[in-house]
Design an enzyme around this catalytic site. Structure first.
Site, PDB file in Angstrom:
ATOM      1  N   ARG A   1      -1.481  -9.576   7.959  1.00 56.50           N
ATOM      2  CA  ARG A   1      -1.587 -10.103   9.323  1.00 56.50           C
ATOM      3  C   ARG A   1      -2.457 -11.353   9.364  1.00 56.50           C
ATOM      4  O   ARG A   1      -2.297 -12.199  10.235  1.00 56.50           O
ATOM      5  CB  ARG A   1      -2.114  -9.004  10.259  1.00 56.50           C
ATOM      6  CG  ARG A   1      -3.508  -8.540   9.928  1.00 56.50           C
ATOM      7  CD  ARG A   1      -3.865  -7.224  10.608  1.00 56.50           C
ATOM      8  NE  ARG A   1      -3.192  -6.067   9.992  1.00 56.50           N
ATOM      9  CZ  ARG A   1      -3.294  -4.831  10.428  1.00 56.50           C
ATOM     10  NH1 ARG A   1      -4.029  -4.563  11.506  1.00 56.50           N
ATOM     11  NH2 ARG A   1      -2.670  -3.847   9.816  1.00 56.50           N
TER      12      ARG A   1
ATOM     13  N   LYS B   1      -7.228  -0.406  -2.782  1.00 60.66           N
ATOM     14  CA  LYS B   1      -6.267   0.697  -2.655  1.00 60.66           C
ATOM     15  C   LYS B   1      -6.523   1.718  -3.760  1.00 60.66           C
ATOM     16  O   LYS B   1      -6.864   1.338  -4.878  1.00 60.66           O
ATOM     17  CB  LYS B   1      -4.835   0.168  -2.824  1.00 60.66           C
ATOM     18  CG  LYS B   1      -4.309  -0.617  -1.647  1.00 60.66           C
ATOM     19  CD  LYS B   1      -2.854  -1.002  -1.869  1.00 60.66           C
ATOM     20  CE  LYS B   1      -2.334  -1.903  -0.760  1.00 60.66           C
ATOM     21  NZ  LYS B   1      -2.226  -1.237   0.551  1.00 60.66           N
TER      22      LYS B   1
HETATM   23  N1  BES Z   1       1.106  -4.180   2.065  1.00 56.51           N
HETATM   24  C1  BES Z   1       0.480  -3.152   2.806  1.00 56.51           C
HETATM   25  C2  BES Z   1       1.451  -2.288   3.596  1.00 56.51           C
HETATM   26  C3  BES Z   1       2.419  -1.467   2.819  1.00 56.51           C
HETATM   27  C4  BES Z   1       2.103  -0.167   2.447  1.00 56.51           C
HETATM   28  C5  BES Z   1       3.676  -1.940   2.526  1.00 56.51           C
HETATM   29  C6  BES Z   1       3.019   0.607   1.772  1.00 56.51           C
HETATM   30  C7  BES Z   1       4.605  -1.170   1.851  1.00 56.51           C
HETATM   31  C8  BES Z   1       4.277   0.108   1.477  1.00 56.51           C
HETATM   32  C9  BES Z   1      -0.516  -3.759   3.780  1.00 56.51           C
HETATM   33  O1  BES Z   1      -1.120  -4.942   3.380  1.00 56.51           O
HETATM   34  C10 BES Z   1      -1.599  -2.756   3.947  1.00 56.51           C
HETATM   35  O2  BES Z   1      -2.303  -2.520   3.005  1.00 56.51           O
HETATM   36  N2  BES Z   1      -1.710  -2.189   5.136  1.00 56.51           N
HETATM   37  C11 BES Z   1      -2.706  -1.225   5.412  1.00 56.51           C
HETATM   38  C12 BES Z   1      -3.272  -1.524   6.774  1.00 56.51           C
HETATM   39  C13 BES Z   1      -4.523  -0.770   7.075  1.00 56.51           C
HETATM   40  C14 BES Z   1      -5.652  -1.252   6.212  1.00 56.51           C
HETATM   41  C15 BES Z   1      -4.859  -0.985   8.530  1.00 56.51           C
HETATM   42  C16 BES Z   1      -2.042   0.140   5.380  1.00 56.51           C
HETATM   43  O3  BES Z   1      -0.899   0.264   5.795  1.00 56.51           O
HETATM   44  O4  BES Z   1      -2.673   1.078   4.915  1.00 56.51           O
HETATM   45 MN    MN Z   2      -2.872  -4.618   2.214  1.00 54.33          MN
END
Ligand code: BES
Ligand code: MN
Ligand code: ZN
Length: 487
Positions: free
Chosen positions: A344, A269
């Protein structure tokens, strides 16, 4: 500590803060309850200060020894019927205002039979829940924390709603546990820490408990979960508590994402998006919070499984990478395209485990996608289900608990986005419908079992103080899970 229900006159109550929840008719209510000698002046001063009993208005004054209570607090409720969350908020308004004047106890009077409350006993329960949640703070890590008095004793005047209030205390205890877990920083709240919390719950309430460590996850073939935890020295684990109510006719499984920190892994990230990713275990915290509440309530007629797959998603030489193809516990294979779509993956194994347990119904909660927050904002949980009857029942539980869930489409046409050349599926789709493709991915692991997925990425934590509590974890979902298991 706790609540006293009393039939005393408000004017006779010995308390730090006497709170009156009133609408436009407030001056009549207030004077009759407080006694003419004080009420007359109170009405005049409050009017002078612009208090009219409208929603959002409040007025606090010292009584200067002219009433038994040290202070009187007027809280405006307006004249319209109050929604469930508004009723809770009124309780929280009182405890926050009480906290601000360093009160240790407070008494609450309102016309419980007024039509604005819809149901008098339920209203007392909701106000009680709000009173408790409004006192919440998380300041244990402040070196220079102020030793504020604790507002912990409440008297509710003119209500006999004992069981509604007891239930509110149980729910609030669950919400507080969930908030504490979410707010605890990530070097403390590790998968082991969550497991220890579950051990304490098992001890306290007599749940059956099973915890699978890294070796057990690998041995069992929970390979997706193990992969997410592979990059961290903190061991991943699967937590499983069981409540067996008497004469159970239904087996429910609650499954909560317990990612104690989400760096994104090799699909790292950006710095700004990583902030607050210690909250990525909020689904798991809600499940443990529900266990706390249901452990107190001890419902008959139902068996509840509390399942929390936990891991820390980090980079190291050992961390999982994109293009790995991994076989999940449910038997299908997944090609990893993005290591940041980790929730997931561990949920897939935990859902397959819940199916194997023979659950009649599964509800999972997860801070799963940023896309969900883009779609619905921070106040709504996205609800997806493979069964419309179950979806309606979960929505009804949320409306009982005063939480906002919104039914989203599990649009099968988007399933193609998850197609992989060499595996049964990829772990991500494309840019569009990200919350939906995540839900479709989860659906692959539940078979025919009735299942509801709650993407709580928006309401699980607050960036700034909210009506029911401070910045940080909210304990969102706990109350709905309790309502669902006890309906
Ligand atoms: N934990 C995150 C989702 C999230 C983002 C929760 C912001 C709360 C606030 C999740 O694991 C994630 O990183 N999701 C990605 C999915 C993508 C890689 C398809 C996302 O939402 O960017
Ligand atoms: Mn994630
Ligand atoms: Zn995550």
């Amino acid at each position: 500590m706790g609540f006293t229900l009393s039939a005393s006159a408000a004017s006779a109550i010995d308390t730090d803060v006497l709170a009156l929840i009133v609408g436009a008719e407030w001056s009549g209510d207030a004077t009759s309850q407080l006694g003419a000698e004080f009420g007359g002046e109170l009405v005049a001063i409050a009017k002078e200060e612009g208090f009219e009993g409208k929603p959002g208005q409040k007025f606090i004054s010292h009584t200067l020894g002219r009433a038994t209570a040290r202070r009187v607090l007027l809280v405006g409720a307006g004249d319209k019927a109050l929604t469930t969350d508004q009723q809770k908020d009124l309780g929280a308004t009182i405890s926050k205002a009480g906290g601000a004047v360093r009160a240790r106890n407070a008494a609450v009077w309102t016309a419980w039979s007024s039509p604005r409350w819809t149901d008098a006993d339920r209203a007392a329960g909701l106000v009680a829940e709000g009173l408790l949640l409004g006192t919440y703070r998380f300041d244990k890590h402040k070196a220079e924390r102020e030793e504020l008095p604790v507002l912990a004793d409440f008297t509710l005047l003119g209500t006999q709603a004992k069981s509604a209030v007891a239930r509110a205390e149980s729910v609030a205890a669950g919400v507080v546990l969930a908030r504490d877990l979410v707010n605890e920083p990530p070097q403390i709240c590790t998968p082991d820490f969550m497991a220890d919390c579950a051990r304490t719950l098992a001890e306290k309430y007599g749940f059956e408990i099973e915890i699978f460590d890294r070796a057990a996850l690998e041995a069992k073939g929970m390979n997706l979960h193990a992969a997410v935890g592979r990059g961290s020295v903190e061991e991943p684990c699967l937590i499983h508590l069981t409540w067996k109510g008497k004469n159970a006719t239904k087996k429910i499984a609650y499954v909560g994402k317990g990612v104690t920190f989400d760096t994104g892994g090799y699909s790292l990230k950006p710095a700004a998006s990583m902030v607050n990713m210690h909250c990525d275990m909020a689904g798991g915290a809600a499940v443990l919070g529900a266990a706390e509440a249901l452990g107190r309530i001890k419902p008959d007629g139902v068996e509840v499984h509390f399942i929390v797959p936990s891991a820390s998603n980090r980079v190291s030489n050992n961390a999982y990478t994109v293009n790995e193809i991994i076989k999940g516990y449910g038997g299908k294979t997944v090609e990893i395209i993005n290591t940041d779509a980790e929730g997931r993956l561990l949920l897939a194994d935990a859902l397959a485990y819940a199916v194997e347990l023979g659950a009649d119904e599964i509800i999972d909660l997860a801070t799963l996608t940023g896309a969900c927050v883009v779609a619905l904002g921070e106040n709504y949980t996205a609800l997806f289900s493979n069964n419309d009857g179950m979806a309606a029942a979960v929505l009804a539980a949320a409306s009982t608990s005063g939480e906002r869930f919104w039914h989203m489409p599990l649009d099968e046409r988007l399933r193609d986005k998850l197609k992989s050349a060499h595996a049964d599926m990829k772990n991500v789709g494309d840019r569009w419908g990200g919350a939906i493709t995540a839900a479709l991915f989860l659906k692959e692991w539940v078979g025919e079992t009735h299942w509801t997925h709650l993407d709580i990425a928006g309401p699980a934590f607050l960036d700034a103080e909210g009506s029911l509590g401070p910045k940080g974890g909210t304990g969102h979902g706990v109350a709905a899970l309790v309502a669902y298991a006890t309906r």
